[in-house]
Design an enzyme around this catalytic site. Structure first.
Site, short mmCIF file in Angstrom:
data_model
loop_
_atom_site.label_atom_id
_atom_site.label_comp_id
_atom_site.label_asym_id
_atom_site.label_seq_id
_atom_site.Cartn_x
_atom_site.Cartn_y
_atom_site.Cartn_z
N GLY A 100 -71.57 -32.99 -2.74
CA GLY A 100 -72.57 -33.90 -3.30
C GLY A 100 -72.78 -35.05 -2.33
O GLY A 100 -72.40 -34.96 -1.16
N CYS A 101 -73.34 -36.15 -2.81
CA CYS A 101 -73.68 -37.22 -1.88
C CYS A 101 -72.56 -38.26 -1.78
O CYS A 101 -72.54 -39.05 -0.85
CB CYS A 101 -75.01 -37.86 -2.25
SG CYS A 101 -75.01 -38.76 -3.80
N VAL A 102 -71.64 -38.28 -2.76
CA VAL A 102 -70.49 -39.20 -2.63
C VAL A 102 -69.17 -38.44 -2.69
O VAL A 102 -69.12 -37.34 -3.19
CB VAL A 102 -70.43 -40.30 -3.73
CG1 VAL A 102 -71.41 -41.39 -3.43
CG2 VAL A 102 -70.63 -39.73 -5.11
N PRO B 356 -71.26 -42.07 2.76
CA PRO B 356 -71.09 -43.43 2.24
C PRO B 356 -69.81 -44.06 2.79
O PRO B 356 -68.74 -43.48 2.71
CB PRO B 356 -70.99 -43.23 0.73
CG PRO B 356 -71.71 -41.95 0.48
CD PRO B 356 -71.42 -41.09 1.67
#
Lengths: 102, 412
Positions: A100-102, B356
């Site tokens: 996923g993105c995190v 991130p």
């Protein structure tokens, strides 16, 4: 570790870090590590599809993409690659883990 | 007169309409935008509705208010797109055809609970099975939660990709907080069932935020590929025959692009249109461009991403009109506030290549905000964003952001 793998870089979770280092021989060895003794034509159809789409997009394909692209149902994917086909195929095909993105 | 056509007047389409109406000569171009729905939804706000933090009135406004008066707005369904003929056909008795010189597709992504056996057709839909990705679902869930006495709650992601991939985590954090505030957290078991190998899959986010679920006593079931919902037994079942029981199932069903994309043969297996992920030009048709969720770009499907695509899309279309090659300037930049409950939030900023990272996010006039770390300022940043969205972002106004991600303030 077998001879084919000694020169290959893996991350902490056992995924290859450079998909370009991948060969069919490496796939055979990685499959055995995932408790898949023999890679059948069906297995290869899935691996080939994942290599193709994964290298083009930079991401390991999802179950739906694999199923749509190979014509093999999700249920059969789980039979061929028990417990988490998307992650297992990604590993055997030398791609990064589905994320996923995190 | 040439036609610049936009399909979909959501976040992406509205921003493009505003930018292009300022950029194109009205003597030469007419701009037409088509959408099926007259209401603009502030979708990030849906998350807060189940917990009574927002009401439906906070998240709806008429679409027309955000479109320039010079833009021709058509409210109606599209029956077919014929990209080889550069035209679309509208639904309805008129069956009007619109030919275009350039088209931007911003038809977004939507939930499809009917893709999962038993989810929508098993009797529990909006009874004890809810989505929160539609206003209807979020509102129904808010009514359910108002009277719920507790039990087993599952938050489930059916399959990837989904719009706003952090929303499920935010829902879990807010739910934990909501039940604590009501003095009933001990009456609720919360489980997160995800098809991914973890709640967090990126190394830095995992190491910094990895304990956010265990700290809140939220159970985690990974690599759970949802096969069916069994309404009678109240279990969800995975393809590898795992079962998890629920009294309340909150689900993010399969997300797909618009049906008309599939019907027109333009999409992949989920109706997302193949795009060059750096120029945002269609892979197949030179005069078709993509913004937002409608494409298959491996970026997050989120409004902030559509915003970062905007300048690249507009610049590339204008270059193309001049006969110049598009520039590969979209880097997959995303920027999201993650609500973590208790009036705190986490900020993440990343792109195709950079995960991130922790650090400080320098936002002139407002910041800095701490990255990948819970803070009250990040919560207020998210709350403030609703005002910015309605008043600045949709109208294509200047934001204190660059489209491309910056490493300033990030710790490597």
């Amino acid at each position: 570790m077998l001879a084919e793998l000694t020169a290959i870089a893996f991350n902490e979770e056992g995924f290859m870090t450079d998909p370009n280092e991948w060969t069919k021989e490496i796939a055979e060895v990685l499959a055995q590590q995932e408790a898949i003794e023999t890679l059948t034509a069906e297995h290869w159809k899935i691996i080939d599809f994942c290599r193709q789409t994964g290298l083009a997009s930079g991401n390991a394909p999802t179950l739906r993409q694999i199923s749509a692209g190979t014509g093999i149902s999700t249920k059969e994917l789980f039979a061929l690659y028990p417990k988490g086909p998307a992650k297992k195929v990604a590993k055997i095909a030398g791609l990064g883990k589905p994320e996923g993105c995190v | 007169m040439k036609t610049f056509l936009i399909l979909g007047a959501g976040t992406g389409g509205t921003m493009v309409a505003n930018k292009m109406s300022a950029a194109l000569d009205p003597q030469e171009w007419r701009i037409v935008i088509v959408d099926r729905d007259e209401t603009h939804y502030y979708q990030p706000g849906f998350l807060f509705i189940p917990f009574g933090m927002y009401s439906p009135a906070d998240v709806v406004k008429p679409k027309r208010n955000f479109l320039p008066p010079t833009v021709e707005v058509i409210f109606g369904d599209i029956e077919l797109i014929e990209p080889d003929k550069s035209r679309i056909k509208l639904s309805g008795p008129s069956g009007k055809t619109i030919s275009y010189d350039y088209m931007v597709v911003s038809t977004g992504s939507h939930i499809h609970p009917e893709e999962i056996t038993g989810m929508k057709d098993g009797g529990g839909w909006h009874q004890n099975i809810f989505d929160f990705y539609t206003l209807q679902g979020a509102t129904a869930l808010s009514k359910f939660l108002k009277f719920w006495k507790g039990g087993r709650m599952i938050l489930n992601v059916a399959e990837m990709p989904i719009k706003c991939p952090v929303a499920p985590l935010e829902f879990l954090f807010l739910a934990d907080w909501f039940f604590k505030e009501r003095g009933m957290r001990d009456k609720v078991d919360i489980t997160f069932a995800t098809p991914l190998p973890g709640a967090f899959t990126k190394p830095r986010a995992s190491s910094v935020l990895g304990n956010m679920l265990t700290d809140r006593s939220i159970a985690l079931e990974t690599e759970f590929s949802l096969m069916e919902v069994d309404n009678a037994k109240q279990v969800i079942r995975s393809y590898d025959e795992r079962e998890i029981g629920y009294d309340l199932l909150v689900t993010i069903p399969t997300n797909k692009g618009a049906d008309v994309i599939g019907a027109s043969g333009m999409g992949d297996e989920l109706n997302f249109i193949p795009v060059n992920k750096n120029t945002m030009q269609s892979e197949k048709w030179d005069n078709i461009w993509l913004i937002g969720d409608a494409s298959n770009a491996p970026a997050s499907k989120a409004g902030s991403v559509a915003h970062f695509m905007l300048d690249v899309v507009v610049e590339n279309i204008l270059r193309h009109m001049e006969g110049l090659d598009p520039l590969p300037k979209f880097d997959g930049h995303a920027n999201c506030f993650i609500e973590s409950g208790n009036e705190k939030g986490v900020l993440i900023d990343f792109n195709y290549d950079v995960e991130p990272l922790p650090g400080m996010f320098p936002l002139p006039g407002f910041g800095p905000f701490s990255l990948l770390k819970e803070s009250p300022a990040n919560h207020w940043g998210k709350m403030m964003f609703k005002w910015i969205y309605w008043n600045v972002l949709l109208k294509g106004g200047e934001m204190p952001f660059e489209s491309q991600m910056s490493m300033a303030g990030k710790w490597k």
